[in-house]
Structure formats: structure tokens, C-alpha cells
Enzyme design. Structure first.
Site, mmCIF file in Angstrom:
data_model
loop_
_atom_site.group_PDB
_atom_site.id
_atom_site.type_symbol
_atom_site.label_atom_id
_atom_site.label_comp_id
_atom_site.label_asym_id
_atom_site.label_seq_id
_atom_site.Cartn_x
_atom_site.Cartn_y
_atom_site.Cartn_z
ATOM 1 N N ASP A 1 -3.679 -4.240 18.837
ATOM 2 C CA ASP A 1 -5.021 -4.240 18.253
ATOM 3 C C ASP A 1 -6.082 -4.749 19.226
ATOM 4 O O ASP A 1 -7.255 -4.397 19.103
ATOM 5 C CB ASP A 1 -5.044 -5.039 16.950
ATOM 6 C CG ASP A 1 -4.293 -4.325 15.838
ATOM 7 O OD1 ASP A 1 -4.069 -3.102 15.955
ATOM 8 O OD2 ASP A 1 -3.921 -4.984 14.853
ATOM 9 N N TYR B 1 0.818 -1.204 0.000
ATOM 10 C CA TYR B 1 0.000 0.000 0.000
ATOM 11 C C TYR B 1 0.853 1.256 0.000
ATOM 12 O O TYR B 1 1.848 1.362 0.700
ATOM 13 C CB TYR B 1 -1.014 0.000 1.143
ATOM 14 C CG TYR B 1 -0.479 -0.252 2.524
ATOM 15 C CD1 TYR B 1 -0.301 0.792 3.419
ATOM 16 C CD2 TYR B 1 -0.160 -1.542 2.940
ATOM 17 C CE1 TYR B 1 0.178 0.563 4.694
ATOM 18 C CE2 TYR B 1 0.320 -1.779 4.208
ATOM 19 C CZ TYR B 1 0.494 -0.723 5.078
ATOM 20 O OH TYR B 1 0.988 -0.959 6.340
#
Length: 186
Positions: free
Chosen positions: A170, A132
Site C-alpha cells: 500500500d 465483505y
């Protein structure tokens, strides 16, 4: 390139054309002038890659605060992932809503995620690699997140949510209701 505007304002799916024969295919996966004219007039400053070895790995939901807020152009170059963006722009008509798209080497799809969205993904195949481009460099000081399974957002992950593989970071992210204002809709 095929461009599709998605249900959350600002998100776009891009599927580059492929020219193929018995040897394989050729594809222009990014063209700066086309992207600026058709998607967003931005400059990409860094390209990242992540390998997730195991099916059911969830990474995210991540974003960065200004002045390091990132737009991301995400594609899967090996394996398959379910890629997700969540609108976290306070005042947006789609605040708290999510959109997910399957990205794989086979379908060649890319997802444009502008600043103001939290981003994450779940791996659907082993050894999945995401590549990305981002519009701002990584800044640990500005790095933030949102809980991947916040029930008020209701992401429909296409994996067994009882078997996910997550980082400690997370696991400890806030729910949307506890997220400080990070972006405002304009």
C-alpha cells in the site's frame, strides 16, 4: 432494510433492521432478492474477512481489473472503521472523488461499492473485523491499487496520518494522475 443512495453514483448505504430485546437483537443482514431488486443485480461468489488489530491501520485503496473486477458489500462485525470508496471510472462526473462512511457493529451499516471504485479503510478501534462479500474471486494478476493519501483525492482520514500502519504494497501504490485507465464510465 434502509437503503440510501450516496453522492457518488453507484454507491449505496444499507442498514438492516434489528429486532431486539433484553437478550440482544436479530437482524437479516443480507437478502439476495431484496439486494438484486433494490441495489444491484449481482451474484456474490466469495466472502472475505480481515482483522486489523491496531487503531490507525489503513488497508487500501484496492481494486481488481476486469474480468475479475469486484463489487463489494462491506460491513464491520467487530470494532469500528472509516470505510472509503474512490471513483476511478474515467469519464465519470465524480472521477477522483471519494466518499467515506463509518462502519461498526453498533451502527450495523453496510457499504455497497460497485466495480469502478478503489476501496480502503482505516481502523478506529482495536481488533476491527471487516466482512465483505465480493462479486468476483481474488486474482493476484488483476489486483491493483491507488495511493491511500494522494493529495489530489484528499481523503479526510479521521486518524493521525503521521502514525498510520500500512503494508509495503500500500505504500507503493500509484497516485491517481499515474493510474492507468482501469474503468470507464457508462
Amino acid at each position: 432494510m434502509k437503503l440510501e443512495r450516496l453522492p457518488l453514483p453507484g454507491l449505496a448505504s444499507i442498514v438492516p433492521s434489528r429486532l431486539g430485546d433484553k437478550r440482544g437483537f436479530f437482524s437479516e443482514v443480507f437478502k439476495d432478492a431484496w439486494f438484486r431488486e433494490n441495489v444491484a443485480d449481482v451474484t456474490f461468489v466469495q466472502e472475505n474477512e480481515s482483522l486489523s488489530a491496531t487503531i490507525g491501520t489503513v488497508r487500501g485503496l484496492h481494486f481488481q481489473l476486469s474480468p475479475f473486477a469486484q463489487g463489494k458489500l462491506v460491513r464491520c462485525i467487530a470494532g469500528k472503521v472509516f470505510d472509503v470508496a474512490v471513483d476511478i471510472r474515467v469519464g465519470s462526473p465524480t472521477y477522483g472523488r471519494w466518499f467515506g462512511l463509518e462502519l461498526s457493529m453498533e451502527n450495523g451499516a453496510q457499504l455497497w461499492i460497485p466495480p469502478g471504485f478503489a476501496h480502503g479503510f482505516a481502523t478506529l478501534e482495536t481488533d476491527s473485523i471487516l466482512s465483505y462479500k465480493v462479486t468476483a474471486p481474488y486474482s493476484a494478476e488483476h489486483d491493483r491499487g491507488l495511493l491511500w493519501d494522494d493529495e489530489t483525492i484528499g481523503i479526510e482520514w479521521p486518524i493521525d496520518v503521521n502514525e498510520v500502519i500500512l503494508s509495503e504494497k500500500d505504500l507503493e501504490q500509484p497516485r491517481l494522475v499515474n493510474l492507468p485507465v482501469s474503468f470507464t464510465y457508462s
